[in-house]
Design a protein around this motif. Sequence first.
Motif, PDB file in Angstrom:
ATOM      1  N   LEU A  11       0.831  -1.205   0.000  1.00 39.87           N
ATOM      2  CA  LEU A  11       0.000   0.000   0.000  1.00 39.87           C
ATOM      3  C   LEU A  11       0.867   1.256   0.000  1.00 39.87           C
ATOM      4  O   LEU A  11       1.717   1.441   0.862  1.00 39.87           O
ATOM      5  N   THR A  12       0.657   2.103  -1.004  1.00 40.20           N
ATOM      6  CA  THR A  12       1.452   3.317  -1.179  1.00 40.20           C
ATOM      7  C   THR A  12       0.535   4.480  -1.532  1.00 40.20           C
ATOM      8  O   THR A  12      -0.397   4.333  -2.301  1.00 40.20           O
ATOM      9  N   LYS A  13       0.820   5.638  -0.946  1.00 43.27           N
ATOM     10  CA  LYS A  13       0.115   6.873  -1.298  1.00 43.27           C
ATOM     11  C   LYS A  13       1.155   7.960  -1.479  1.00 43.27           C
ATOM     12  O   LYS A  13       1.937   8.254  -0.578  1.00 43.27           O
TER      13      LYS A  13
ATOM     14  N   ALA B  68       3.640   9.480   1.202  1.00 38.53           N
ATOM     15  CA  ALA B  68       3.139   9.636   2.569  1.00 38.53           C
ATOM     16  C   ALA B  68       3.085   8.265   3.235  1.00 38.53           C
ATOM     17  O   ALA B  68       3.290   8.136   4.434  1.00 38.53           O
ATOM     18  N   VAL B  69       2.799   7.236   2.445  1.00 37.96           N
ATOM     19  CA  VAL B  69       2.800   5.838   2.881  1.00 37.96           C
ATOM     20  C   VAL B  69       3.558   5.083   1.797  1.00 37.96           C
ATOM     21  O   VAL B  69       3.268   5.235   0.614  1.00 37.96           O
ATOM     22  N   ASP B  70       4.534   4.267   2.191  1.00 36.88           N
ATOM     23  CA  ASP B  70       5.399   3.616   1.202  1.00 36.88           C
ATOM     24  C   ASP B  70       5.438   2.103   1.400  1.00 36.88           C
ATOM     25  O   ASP B  70       6.078   1.606   2.324  1.00 36.88           O
ATOM     26  N   ALA B  71       4.713   1.384   0.552  1.00 37.03           N
ATOM     27  CA  ALA B  71       4.734  -0.088   0.486  1.00 37.03           C
ATOM     28  C   ALA B  71       4.421  -0.762   1.828  1.00 37.03           C
ATOM     29  O   ALA B  71       5.142  -1.650   2.276  1.00 37.03           O
TER      30      ALA B  71
ATOM     31  N   THR C  57      -2.152   5.088  -4.248  1.00 38.35           N
ATOM     32  CA  THR C  57      -1.427   5.286  -5.502  1.00 38.35           C
ATOM     33  C   THR C  57      -1.029   3.936  -6.088  1.00 38.35           C
ATOM     34  O   THR C  57      -1.103   3.725  -7.286  1.00 38.35           O
ATOM     35  N   GLN C  58      -0.594   3.020  -5.210  1.00 40.84           N
ATOM     36  CA  GLN C  58      -0.223   1.659  -5.606  1.00 40.84           C
ATOM     37  C   GLN C  58      -0.631   0.704  -4.505  1.00 40.84           C
ATOM     38  O   GLN C  58      -0.915   1.106  -3.387  1.00 40.84           O
TER      39      GLN C  58
END
Length: 81
Positions: free
Chosen positions: A22-24, A31-34, A69-70
Amino acid sequence: MFNLHPCKSLRGAARCWKSKGLTKCYTRLPAVDAVSFTLRPGEVTAYLGPIGSGKSTTMKMLVGLLPPTQGGIFYKGCDIR
């Protein structure tokens, strides 16, 4: 009767929430990475971190207020998006 739909299974790990990668990002700044984790029934989970570490952003993505984002958010094995 056969239950062919994978989202409707209520056995074991199929009842859990999962986050995978989860990425934003906001203008290329994550802001949030993997972030990846599993939330299972009957377990108590804490999500801790300093101010600005992405806790609220992660929760907003989990409840559908903010699109990631992902990555993916899964409930009972199905992507909730």
